[in-house]
Design a protein around this motif. Structure first.
Motif, PDB file in Angstrom:
ATOM      1  N   THR A 584     -23.576  27.420  66.082  1.00 51.08           N
ATOM      2  CA  THR A 584     -23.127  28.428  64.377  1.00 51.08           C
ATOM      3  C   THR A 584     -24.807  28.304  63.644  1.00 51.08           C
ATOM      4  N   GLU A 585     -25.459  27.057  64.075  1.00 54.89           N
ATOM      5  CA  GLU A 585     -26.328  27.510  63.266  1.00 54.89           C
ATOM      6  C   GLU A 585     -27.584  28.117  63.862  1.00 54.89           C
ATOM      7  N   LEU A 586     -28.023  27.473  65.046  1.00 53.72           N
ATOM      8  CA  LEU A 586     -28.987  28.856  65.495  1.00 53.72           C
ATOM      9  C   LEU A 586     -28.833  29.828  65.591  1.00 53.72           C
ATOM     10  N   LEU A 587     -27.920  30.600  65.903  1.00 54.84           N
ATOM     11  CA  LEU A 587     -27.135  32.118  65.579  1.00 54.84           C
ATOM     12  C   LEU A 587     -26.936  32.568  64.797  1.00 54.84           C
ATOM     13  N   ASN A 588     -25.965  32.076  64.168  1.00 56.42           N
ATOM     14  CA  ASN A 588     -25.542  32.431  62.606  1.00 56.42           C
ATOM     15  C   ASN A 588     -24.673  33.886  62.895  1.00 56.42           C
ATOM     16  N   GLU A 589     -24.293  34.164  64.190  1.00 59.85           N
ATOM     17  CA  GLU A 589     -23.332  35.553  63.890  1.00 59.85           C
ATOM     18  C   GLU A 589     -22.831  35.458  65.803  1.00 59.85           C
ATOM     19  N   ALA A 664     -25.926  13.780  71.772  1.00 56.79           N
ATOM     20  CA  ALA A 664     -26.782  13.272  70.810  1.00 56.79           C
ATOM     21  C   ALA A 664     -27.922  14.573  70.659  1.00 56.79           C
ATOM     22  N   ILE A 665     -28.174  15.439  71.920  1.00 60.44           N
ATOM     23  CA  ILE A 665     -28.972  16.648  71.864  1.00 60.44           C
ATOM     24  C   ILE A 665     -28.312  17.745  71.017  1.00 60.44           C
ATOM     25  N   PHE A 666     -27.324  18.003  71.426  1.00 60.21           N
ATOM     26  CA  PHE A 666     -26.596  18.763  70.355  1.00 60.21           C
ATOM     27  C   PHE A 666     -26.477  18.954  68.621  1.00 60.21           C
ATOM     28  N   SER A 667     -26.417  17.393  68.129  1.00 56.22           N
ATOM     29  CA  SER A 667     -26.046  16.828  66.949  1.00 56.22           C
ATOM     30  C   SER A 667     -27.651  17.096  66.306  1.00 56.22           C
ATOM     31  N   LEU A 668     -28.479  16.728  67.052  1.00 54.88           N
ATOM     32  CA  LEU A 668     -29.715  16.688  66.447  1.00 54.88           C
ATOM     33  C   LEU A 668     -30.474  18.240  66.225  1.00 54.88           C
ATOM     34  N   GLY A 669     -30.274  18.544  66.894  1.00 56.70           N
ATOM     35  CA  GLY A 669     -31.006  20.195  67.361  1.00 56.70           C
ATOM     36  C   GLY A 669     -29.882  20.842  66.458  1.00 56.70           C
ATOM     37  N   THR A 670     -28.681  20.634  65.776  1.00 65.34           N
ATOM     38  CA  THR A 670     -27.629  21.015  64.787  1.00 65.34           C
ATOM     39  C   THR A 670     -28.936  20.792  63.360  1.00 65.34           C
ATOM     40  N   PHE A 671     -28.464  19.601  63.243  1.00 68.28           N
ATOM     41  CA  PHE A 671     -29.277  18.937  62.391  1.00 68.28           C
ATOM     42  C   PHE A 671     -31.271  19.746  61.901  1.00 68.28           C
ATOM     43  N   ILE A 673     -32.135  22.410  62.924  1.00 73.30           N
ATOM     44  CA  ILE A 673     -32.070  23.787  62.734  1.00 73.30           C
ATOM     45  C   ILE A 673     -31.617  24.381  61.116  1.00 73.30           C
ATOM     46  N   THR A 674     -30.550  23.071  60.301  1.00 75.65           N
ATOM     47  CA  THR A 674     -29.797  23.235  59.077  1.00 75.65           C
ATOM     48  C   THR A 674     -30.837  22.669  58.016  1.00 75.65           C
ATOM     49  N   THR A 675     -31.605  21.913  58.521  1.00 73.89           N
ATOM     50  CA  THR A 675     -32.348  21.161  57.598  1.00 73.89           C
ATOM     51  C   THR A 675     -33.729  22.296  57.635  1.00 73.89           C
ATOM     52  N   ARG A 676     -34.453  22.676  58.444  1.00 72.92           N
ATOM     53  CA  ARG A 676     -35.373  24.156  58.613  1.00 72.92           C
ATOM     54  C   ARG A 676     -34.595  25.466  57.365  1.00 72.92           C
ATOM     55  N   ARG A 677     -33.007  25.600  58.091  1.00 73.85           N
ATOM     56  CA  ARG A 677     -33.119  26.887  58.119  1.00 73.85           C
ATOM     57  C   ARG A 677     -32.798  26.856  56.247  1.00 73.85           C
ATOM     58  N   LYS A 678     -32.980  25.619  55.662  1.00 72.35           N
ATOM     59  CA  LYS A 678     -32.262  25.454  53.572  1.00 72.35           C
ATOM     60  C   LYS A 678     -33.387  25.842  53.422  1.00 72.35           C
TER      61      LYS A 678
END
Ligand SMILES: Nc1ncnc2c1ncn2[C@@H]1O[C@H](COP(=O)(O)OP(=O)(O)OP(=O)(O)O)[C@@H](O)[C@H]1O
Length: 680
Positions: A584-589, A664-671, A673-678
């Protein structure tokens, strides 16, 4: 700053690598005033407000607020951003909790606002309201906690002029009598006259920031629209001039030295009442979408049922042509054979009818035999896909079999040839072809034992010289479904949690709900935990139903510790949840997330042993295939349920280790992307 509620300085912002939306914008909003932000569509008003409320970060520049808490902001986004399944009163109560209000105070305030905004009965569901009514509810939510700063993105769009007037009168009263600060965007330039300050925005900068009167005087105009036109033309001419001279003011800065997030970090990462409000909201949503709920609950059980009744069972009723020259031209079927005699001079075989009939008797237990008289016709039917193959028995089959037994190594070549059964098969389906071949071979062994018995020779002489003792693990008659079940179960648990998580998050994201509740103070942690609680309850129900079907109704092996088996499934479910958040963070669609989910599960089925054992994969693939999510877990599940291993066995604990690593990989990836997206 004391006098100012809000300062924006040298603000730059762009989306990706496109041209900047904000180009060094400066803005000052005084306390206790209404600031009308005007500008053409697409000039960046919403982007600026998003940065002010902390939904996004500036790339460069800074925003200073003289409030200290997020809940001091009342934010009305441009999208309606309301939970459609809620009643009006429930929405107020939900946001009341988010703003930390006492329930009775929230109720009283909701009543006041509903009266002022002429809203229908609070028991009405949001989805039953008109667009304008929903917009008014959205406006009321921003005002609910009476915050010192109101950020309103086009609150009066599509509203009745009388109601617009009421709203403006109310805003003026709030600013002048209660010292509230209001930043409001609108497309209706005339209504903005009531603002204390007007910011005219164009091409990412403010052209002017003055009171309506000063603005009209400075531009020598008698209405705001004309003043805006004048300023826009001046900006346009200046821009052309700069272009001609090669001057590039307000270009996107190459360094990000001044970039800073909003100065209102949410210090309280977890607040129990807010978490409860979000949880209650999720539960209500689930209850009010009972059809979806039942579907989610029952689907895995149905899938398990279909898996058990269709997967790995031997195909039956397969038509197979038999041409027996022993019968041809003599009788039509084995039933009509009248005699029972031996041909051998040595053996005294008590042959029931003929050996070809004896063989067919064994074979018809496995295949649907169709007797043909003409070999060419049978072959033609095989080519036309009417039968799976043709089996031909020669005229002297019985006699030559007898000869092979009695003469041993002195058997003539003619007898050897005539005792051989010829088979032509449709090999286009790997599984069916191999099952037919296996059945023919098995029937032949049984037939040979029958022949031995008929000729008064011990049956075991006709046996194949190999002995299979009890299986070390599994059964002596392995069932394909049993070896596919671990891959199937793990992949489905992963997929269901992935789809539910991504569906729930996307639903909130798509309508701007998540952004709105985040601005109102809800933290990511509260959203995630509330979702996890609902997900775990659903997941427990789903898994229970699935396990009942697989292990109570059907005989899938469950030899290891049940607790360990369930723990592994929960770990797999968490991987699904983590992957759902990541997508959901990566693709947003939603569409892309569905494709990614389907792609993932298809790949899993291919490499996790459900369709074919991993041991059969290409050497290069074998090296890394276990590193893929859920593959090691499927292997671990198989080791627990089929072999009865415990957690100390490497095959078992590696499943858990792999899952934890992927979480861990998916959670860190989510984190990440979230910080970059903002910031983008
Ligand atoms: N998430 C996004 N990704 C990429 N571009 C975006 C995004 N959001 C906005 N934009 C672009 O940024 C520009 C400014 O958009 P914004 O919504 O801030 O304008 P606006 O002045 O509020 O327009 P309107 O009055 O129509 O709401 C537009 O060109 C828009 O296409």
């Amino acid at each position: 700053m004391d006098e100012n509620m809000l300062e924006v300085r040298e603000a730059y912002k762009r989306y990706g690598k496109t041209s900047p939306v904000l180009r060094g914008l400066n803005m000052t909003v005084k306390k206790g005033t209404i600031y009308g932000l005007l500008g053409p569509s697409g000039c960046g008003k919403t982007t600026l407000l998003s940065c002010i409320v902390g939904k996004q970060h500036l790339d460069c520049g800074y925003i200073k607020l003289s409030i200290t808490k997020r809940k001091h902001i009342g934010y009305m986004p441009q999208d309606i951003a309301l939970f459609q399944e809620f009643k009006i009163c429930e929405i107020f109560s939900f946001y009341g909790t988010l703003y930390g209000m006492q329930p009775d105070r929230a109720q009283r305030r909701a009543f006041e606002l509903c009266t002022m905004l002429d809203l229908p009965n609070q028991a009405r569901y949001i989805h039953s309201l008109s667009g304008g009514q929903q917009r008014r509810v959205s406006f009321a939510i921003a005002l609910l906690h009476n915050p010192p700063l109101l950020i309103l993105d086009e609150p009066t769009v599509g509203m009745d002029p009388i109601l617009c007037n009421t709203i403006w009168e109310y805003l003026v009263k709030l600013a002048h009598e209660e010292q509230k600060t209001i930043v409001i965007t609108t497309h209706y330039i005339e209504e903005a006259k009531q603002s204390n300050t007007i910011g005219l925005m164009r091409r990412g900068v403010l052209l002017s920031e003055e009171s309506p009167k000063q603005l009209m005087e400075s531009q020598n105009c008698n209405n705001l629209e004309q003043a805006f036109l004048e300023l826009s033309q001046k900006q346009h001419h200046l821009h052309q001039l700069e272009k001609q001279k090669g001057i590039r003011y307000h270009e996107y800065p190459t360094s990000r030295l001044n970039s800073s997030p909003l100065s209102l970090p949410n210090k309280e990462w977890f607040n129990f009442p807010r978490f409860l409000a979000q949880l209650a909201k999720n539960i209500k949503w689930t209850q009010r979408n009972i059809g979806i709920l039942l579907f989610i609950l029952v689907l895995p059980a149905f899938q398990s049922y279909f898996f058990c009744v269709s997967f790995g069972r031997d195909p039956s009723d397969l038509p197979f042509a038999v041409v027996s020259d022993e019968l041809n031209g003599f009788v039509k079927s084995c039933d009509e054979l009248p005699y029972n005699e031996t041909y051998s001079a040595v053996l005294e075989c008590n042959i029931p009818k003929s050996f070809s009939c004896q063989f067919m008797k064994q074979l018809e237990r496995k295949l649907d035999l169709v007797l043909y008289e003409d070999l060419n016709l049978a072959k033609k039917d095989a080519s036309a896909n009417r039968v799976w193959g043709v089996l031909h028995v020669s005229e002297n089959f019985t006699r030559s079999i007898e000869e092979r037994i009695s003469e041993g190594i002195s058997t003539t070549d003619v007898a050897i040839n005539q005792s051989a059964i010829s088979v032509w098969m449709d090999m286009s389906n790997f599984i069916i072809a191999n099952i037919i071949r296996r059945n023919i071979a098995k029937s032949l062994i049984d037939f040979l034992q029958d022949v031995m018995a008929a000729c008064d020779i011990p049956r075991k002489v006709g046996d194949v010289p190999i002995r299979f003792y009890d299986a070390v693990y599994g059964s002596n008659e392995p069932v394909y479904r049993h070896s596919s079940a671990p891959g199937f179960i793990c992949a489905f648990v992963f997929y269901f949690t992935l789809t539910f998580t991504s569906g729930a998050i996307m639903m909130e994201k798509m309508f701007g709900l998540l952004d709105r509740i985040t601005v109102a103070g809800m933290t990511k942690m509260e959203v995630v935990l509330a979702h996890l609680v609902v997900q775990f309850v659903l997941m427990t129900a789903q898994t229970t139903l699935m396990l009942v079907v697989l292990y109570q109704f059907y005989d899938n092996p469950l030899n290891g510790d049940f607790g360990l088996t369930v723990s592994l499934l929960y770990t797999v479910a968490i991987v699904g949840i983590a992957f759902g958040y990541f997508l959901t963070e990566l693709l947003n669609e939603e569409r892309l997330i569905s494709y990614a989910g389907i792609g993932m599960i298809m790949t899993m089925f291919l490499i996790n042993g459900t369709v074919w054992p991993m041991e059969g994969a290409h050497e290069l693939l074998k090296v890394w295939t276990r590193a893929f999510p859920i593959v090691a877990a499927a292997e671990s599940y198989n080791s627990i349920t089929s072999r009865g291993y415990d957690i100390t066995h490497q095959d078992v604990y590696m499943g858990f280790v792999s899952c934890i690593a992927w979480i861990a990989i998916f959670s860190l990836g989510t984190f990440w992307i979230t910080t970059r997206r903002k910031g983008s």
